[in-house]
Motif scaffolding. Structure first.
Motif, PDB file in Angstrom:
ATOM      1  N   LEU A 147     -53.439   4.241  44.617  1.00  0.00           N
ATOM      2  CA  LEU A 147     -53.024   4.524  45.989  1.00  0.00           C
ATOM      3  C   LEU A 147     -52.113   5.748  45.997  1.00  0.00           C
ATOM      4  N   PHE A 168     -49.586   7.864  48.250  1.00  0.00           N
ATOM      5  CA  PHE A 168     -48.790   7.657  49.458  1.00  0.00           C
ATOM      6  C   PHE A 168     -48.537   8.956  50.204  1.00  0.00           C
ATOM      7  N   GLU A 227     -45.580   9.644  51.412  1.00  0.00           N
ATOM      8  CA  GLU A 227     -44.214  10.048  51.063  1.00  0.00           C
ATOM      9  C   GLU A 227     -44.156  10.481  49.605  1.00  0.00           C
ATOM     10  N   ARG A 278     -40.984  10.346  47.516  1.00  0.00           N
ATOM     11  CA  ARG A 278     -40.376   9.068  47.157  1.00  0.00           C
ATOM     12  C   ARG A 278     -41.225   8.286  46.174  1.00  0.00           C
ATOM     13  N   THR A 279     -42.416   8.772  45.873  1.00  0.00           N
ATOM     14  CA  THR A 279     -43.274   8.019  44.967  1.00  0.00           C
ATOM     15  C   THR A 279     -43.241   8.546  43.530  1.00  0.00           C
ATOM     16  N   LEU A 301     -41.136   9.552  40.115  1.00  0.00           N
ATOM     17  CA  LEU A 301     -39.925   9.057  39.469  1.00  0.00           C
ATOM     18  C   LEU A 301     -39.009  10.240  39.125  1.00  0.00           C
ATOM     19  N   ALA A 348     -48.672  13.652  42.345  1.00  0.00           N
ATOM     20  CA  ALA A 348     -49.033  12.270  42.686  1.00  0.00           C
ATOM     21  C   ALA A 348     -50.544  12.060  42.564  1.00  0.00           C
ATOM     22  N   ASP A 360     -35.857   2.265  46.490  1.00  0.00           N
ATOM     23  CA  ASP A 360     -36.874   2.657  47.461  1.00  0.00           C
ATOM     24  C   ASP A 360     -38.105   1.756  47.314  1.00  0.00           C
ATOM     25  N   ILE A 369     -40.985   2.173  48.304  1.00  0.00           N
ATOM     26  CA  ILE A 369     -42.199   2.942  47.993  1.00  0.00           C
ATOM     27  C   ILE A 369     -42.335   3.171  46.485  1.00  0.00           C
ATOM     28  N   LEU A 370     -41.180   3.360  45.830  1.00  0.00           N
ATOM     29  CA  LEU A 370     -41.192   3.515  44.376  1.00  0.00           C
ATOM     30  C   LEU A 370     -41.691   2.231  43.711  1.00  0.00           C
ATOM     31  N   THR A 419     -45.395   1.927  44.327  1.00  0.00           N
ATOM     32  CA  THR A 419     -46.107   2.841  43.440  1.00  0.00           C
ATOM     33  C   THR A 419     -46.321   2.199  42.076  1.00  0.00           C
ATOM     34  N   THR A 437     -48.875  -0.553  42.151  1.00  0.00           N
ATOM     35  CA  THR A 437     -50.281  -0.138  42.189  1.00  0.00           C
ATOM     36  C   THR A 437     -50.758   0.251  40.788  1.00  0.00           C
ATOM     37  N   TYR A 438     -49.837   0.614  39.902  1.00  0.00           N
ATOM     38  CA  TYR A 438     -50.234   0.903  38.523  1.00  0.00           C
ATOM     39  C   TYR A 438     -50.132  -0.338  37.651  1.00  0.00           C
ATOM     40  N   ILE A 464     -38.557   0.681  36.486  1.00  0.00           N
ATOM     41  CA  ILE A 464     -38.109   1.196  37.786  1.00  0.00           C
ATOM     42  C   ILE A 464     -36.688   0.743  38.119  1.00  0.00           C
TER      43      ILE A 464
END
Lengths: 263, 265
Positions: free
Chosen positions: A81, A83, A85, A88-89, A91, A148, B155, B157-158, B161, B164-165, B176
């Motif tokens: 997926l 995103f 944003e 923010r995705t 690291l 990303a 966050d 969204i982090l 993310t 999803t992995y 994280i």
């Protein structure tokens, strides 16, 4: 071959002291392997909800999501997926290359020694080969979104789910990223399910466009885009059929908002 | 890059002028002690303090007590760190755990370490263990609360993310949560290091025996005022050095955090 089948997908949220809010009414469609399908609809029509449900991040209230015939209950390896944003995705404590191999690191079947070469190869495909040691926050928005995308591709998924990935970059960058996406889509022969509110973008990129209407969302129509590939930003957008699709989808959405809810 | 070069230059300039200001104050102090004779007993001349400082350093008295204080405060700090970081991460990560423990945390947090001391004396006795416990108590809370906030502020969204992995519970935590919370944890640690020093000096003043705090009260009761001041100066130097060492470490560990925020702002 059918890659993804969404059947009567429903999603409602509980709102305190009120009737539950239905974000997805009853959504049904399928995506064939290797296809580029876009979902287009007005803001707030549950596109993001739809995609996060398909990605296995959110539970659903009803219906089925079948990936190669198997029910999706948690984030499957076969999907990535991307995103909206992008900032923010990624690291912030990892370099660009380490971000790209972040997904691979969780796949025991990919050998450790393969991570970096494979990551570099994908970075090269998105045109960022000289940025591998840089940190994401040192890059522009468009470059961050490329990272990303590279991360998604490096993980070797069959299906890329993309949630308005180019909505927050400028028009020039956006056109570049669209063409980049089409290139890597063809090179890696992936399946892409692309969500956008931009009708032109959906037509330009896709084999088929699924039109979603608002609250609770249902599929209004599916339009096969018969414009030859490879597509080109200027000539494809001037193609008579492009204008026809464009007018048709606009009308469709206009009518649905005029009548309030779905017919 | 030119702006960061300029700000580094400006920072060096302001540090220099701050240093000059301290020198100016000390010079003023020195002059006043010569002008007003009565004051000189309570507030001795800077030169006589420095002389005492030099003699006590040379004799090994000051280094010895400094090391004793340092060990005491580091023991307390280490104990609190080892307890508070896992607690904070865990409580922040788990919603039920947070709901259960929040009232308790809010109740215990405002209790001053000094008020805990009588209990510590009753349970542990008057010894180093009790001193270390009191220091650790005070230093525990800022680390706990910061770690907790760090985890809760991640966050979403982090997290999505990583999910999803295919990262799940422990993977998410290790890859994280830990890193996202690190800047907050470091802020808590920095605060707690200073608090540990304060509490170490306090228990030494209160219980005597050894350490810089002991030295301060001991010389005060002997009315050897310049020596007392020398010990106080050493406390200031110790605090400054501890903080400087920590900033150095922090810069290495979470450089990405400061840099990413600088570029975003």
């Amino acid at each position: 071959m059918e890659a993804l089948r969404i059947q009567h997908l429903q999603k409602s949220y509980d709102v305190p002291n009120r009737e539950s809010f239905a974000a997805l009414g009853d959504v049904t469609f399928e995506v064939r392997k290797g296809e580029f399908v876009s979902i287009v609809g007005p803001s707030g029509c549950g596109k993001t909800t739809l995609l996060t449900c398909i990605a296995g991040l959110r539970s659903r209230s009803g219906g089925q999501i079948l990936l190669y015939g198997k029910e999706v209950t948690q984030p499957p390896r076969e999907m990535a997926l991307i995103f909206q944003e992008y900032g923010r995705t990624l690291l912030p404590w990892k370099t660009v290359l380490d971000n790209v191999i972040f997904g691979m690191e969780n796949r025991p079947e990919i050998k450790r020694s393969e991570h970096r070469p494979r990551g570099r190869e994908v970075l090269n495909d998105v045109g960022l080969s000289s940025f591998e040691h840089v940190y994401p926050w040192q890059l522009s928005g468009g470059q961050q979104q490329r990272v990303a995308i590279a991360r998604g591709l490096a993980n070797g998924p069959d299906i890329l789910l993309m949630d308005e990935p180019f909505a927050s970059v400028d028009a020039q960058t956006r056109a570049e990223l669209e063409d980049l996406l089409l290139r890597v889509w063809q090179k890696f022969s992936r399946t892409i399910l692309f969500v956008t509110h931009d009708i032109d973008e959906a037509i330009y990129l896709s084999d088929r466009v699924i039109v979603l209407c608002q609250n609770p969302s249902v599929v209004l129509d599916t339009i096969a885009i018969e414009i030859e590939r490879p597509r080109e930003q200027i000539s494809s957008r001037e193609h008579p059929r492009f204008l026809h699709y464009r007018r048709y989808i606009h009308k469709l959405l206009q009518r649905s908002t005029d009548t309030g809810t779905a017919p | 890059m030119s702006t960061s070069g300029w700000s580094a230059f400006a920072a060096r300039q302001s540090r220099l002028s701050g240093f000059l200001f301290v020198l100016l104050l000390l010079a003023g102090w020195e002059i006043v002690t010569y002008l007003v004779e009565d004051v000189a007993f309570y507030i001795p001349a800077v030169s006589s303090m420095l002389q005492a400082f030099g003699e006590m350093t040379w004799s090994g008295e000051l280094p010895y007590h400094t090391v004793v204080t340092l060990i005491r405060l580091l023991l307390g700090f280490a104990l609190s760190l080892v307890a508070a970081i896992p607690c904070g991460l865990l409580i922040g990560h788990s919603r039920p755990l947070f709901e259960v423990s929040e009232p308790l945390v809010e109740l215990l947090r405002p209790v001053p370490a000094i008020a805990i001391m009588p209990i510590a004396i009753l349970v542990l006795g008057i010894n180093v263990r009790m001193q270390v416990f009191v220091i650790a108590w005070a230093s525990f809370w800022p680390i706990l609360l910061n770690a907790l906030d760090g985890v809760r502020g991640i966050d979403p969204i982090l997290m999505d993310t990583a999910r999803t992995y295919g990262y799940q519970r422990f993977g998410l935590f290790r890859r994280i949560v830990l890193f996202s919370a690190l800047p907050y944890i470091m802020a808590g640690l920095r605060l707690s290091l200073t608090i540990s020093l304060i509490l170490a000096i306090f228990v030494e003043i209160f219980m005597g025996g050894s350490g810089l705090g002991f030295l301060i009260v001991d010389y005060r009761s002997a009315l050897r005022i310049p020596e007392m001041y020398a010990a106080i100066i050493m406390v200031a130097v110790l605090g400054y050095l501890l903080n400087a060492a920590f900033v150095l470490l922090e810069g290495r560990l979470i450089r990405w955090h400061h840099m990413s925020h600088a570029s975003a702002g």
